[in-house]
Write a protein that holds these residues in place. Structure first.
Motif, PDB file in Angstrom:
ATOM      1  N   ARG A  18      -3.273 -11.020   0.647  1.00 20.49           N
ATOM      2  CA  ARG A  18      -2.974 -10.816   2.068  1.00 20.49           C
ATOM      3  C   ARG A  18      -3.313 -12.074   2.878  1.00 20.49           C
ATOM      4  N   ALA A  44       0.258   1.637  -1.705  1.00 20.08           N
ATOM      5  CA  ALA A  44      -0.088   1.335  -0.303  1.00 20.08           C
ATOM      6  C   ALA A  44      -0.384  -0.150  -0.127  1.00 20.08           C
ATOM      7  N   GLN A  45      -1.133  -0.709  -1.055  1.00 25.61           N
ATOM      8  CA  GLN A  45      -1.446  -2.136  -0.963  1.00 25.61           C
ATOM      9  C   GLN A  45      -0.184  -2.988  -1.119  1.00 25.61           C
ATOM     10  N   ARG A  72       2.871  -2.139  -0.373  1.00 24.95           N
ATOM     11  CA  ARG A  72       3.676  -2.016   0.851  1.00 24.95           C
ATOM     12  C   ARG A  72       3.139  -2.935   1.941  1.00 24.95           C
ATOM     13  N   ARG A  73       1.809  -3.028   2.046  1.00 19.46           N
ATOM     14  CA  ARG A  73       1.220  -3.885   3.072  1.00 19.46           C
ATOM     15  C   ARG A  73       1.483  -5.369   2.800  1.00 19.46           C
ATOM     16  N   ARG A 123      -0.646 -14.761   1.989  1.00 18.86           N
ATOM     17  CA  ARG A 123       0.697 -14.198   1.774  1.00 18.86           C
ATOM     18  C   ARG A 123       1.807 -15.212   2.035  1.00 18.86           C
TER      19      ARG A 123
END
Length: 214
Positions: free
Chosen positions: A168, A189-190, A192-193, A171
């Motif tokens: 992240r 979920a991770q 998608r983020r 990125r």
């Protein structure tokens, strides 16, 4: 490779009292050739007699990385042999930043992979790896991008938050290869983020395995 490993096992049974000096001489002789098989046997001997190796052997071991012409030798040396010598030694770990700046990309790859085994077992210095990896994110060399992703992928199996936070944070600097490898086992979920599909696409090997089960 099975034949090489078998030959090394036979040798080890007959030479239980091999000394460090003898090991170095034999491996040097094997690597004085251009034979892939003989060089592989040399690495196998280093793995088998790992207890004889010391931190002062690291420059010698790194010389084989510099002379390698294939990822197969580099990765075996880096992750298993050199990684075993580096271990948790702070003085040995302090060598890695210099390796990470080396002009030889195999040496830079070794700096990344030297902690692979320990990091994948919830040990090692992840912060050090993260610093080295971040400094190489601009590189276009396939084997560097792949190595960063490989280590992140293995770490994510037990410590996904460490990997997610790294991905992240960086990125916008990541290559598709590094991101895809590093995020492979993160949660939906991770992923998608990070702007990725919920699940990683299967590799060609994984597709073959799935087909074989049907």
């Amino acid at each position: 490779m099975p034949e090489i490993r078998r030959a090394v096992s036979d040798f080890a049974r007959e030479h239980r009292d091999l000394t460090r000096t003898e090991l170095r001489r034999i491996v040097d002789e094997l690597w004085s050739t251009e034979s892939y098989e003989l060089r592989s046997a040399g690495i196998a001997l280093l793995s088998r007699y790992a207890d004889l190796l010391e931190e002062r052997d690291l420059p010698w071991l790194l010389s084989f990385v510099r002379r390698s012409k294939t990822w197969a030798h580099v990765d075996w040396l880096a992750a298993d042999v050199i990684g075993g010598v580096v271990g948790e030694s702070r003085s040995a770990l302090r060598r890695l930043p210099a390796w990470a700046r080396d002009e030889n990309f195999w040496v830079r790859r070794t700096a990344l992979l030297a902690q692979l085994r320990r990091l994948s077992h919830e040990a090692g210095d992840f912060n050090l790896f993260a610093r080295l990896a971040a400094g190489m994110l601009h590189e276009r060399e396939f084997f560097i991008r792949k190595a960063i992703g490989w280590v992140l992928r293995e770490v994510s199996k037990k410590r996904p938050k460490l990997v997610f936070d790294f991905l992240r944070t960086h990125r916008d600097e990541l290559s598709g290869l590094t991101l895809g490898e590093g995020a492979k086992y993160l949660s939906p979920a991770q992923r998608r983020r990070l702007g990725l599909p919920r699940e990683a696409a299967p590799t060609a090997r994984e597709r073959r395995r799935l087909q074989a089960r049907r």
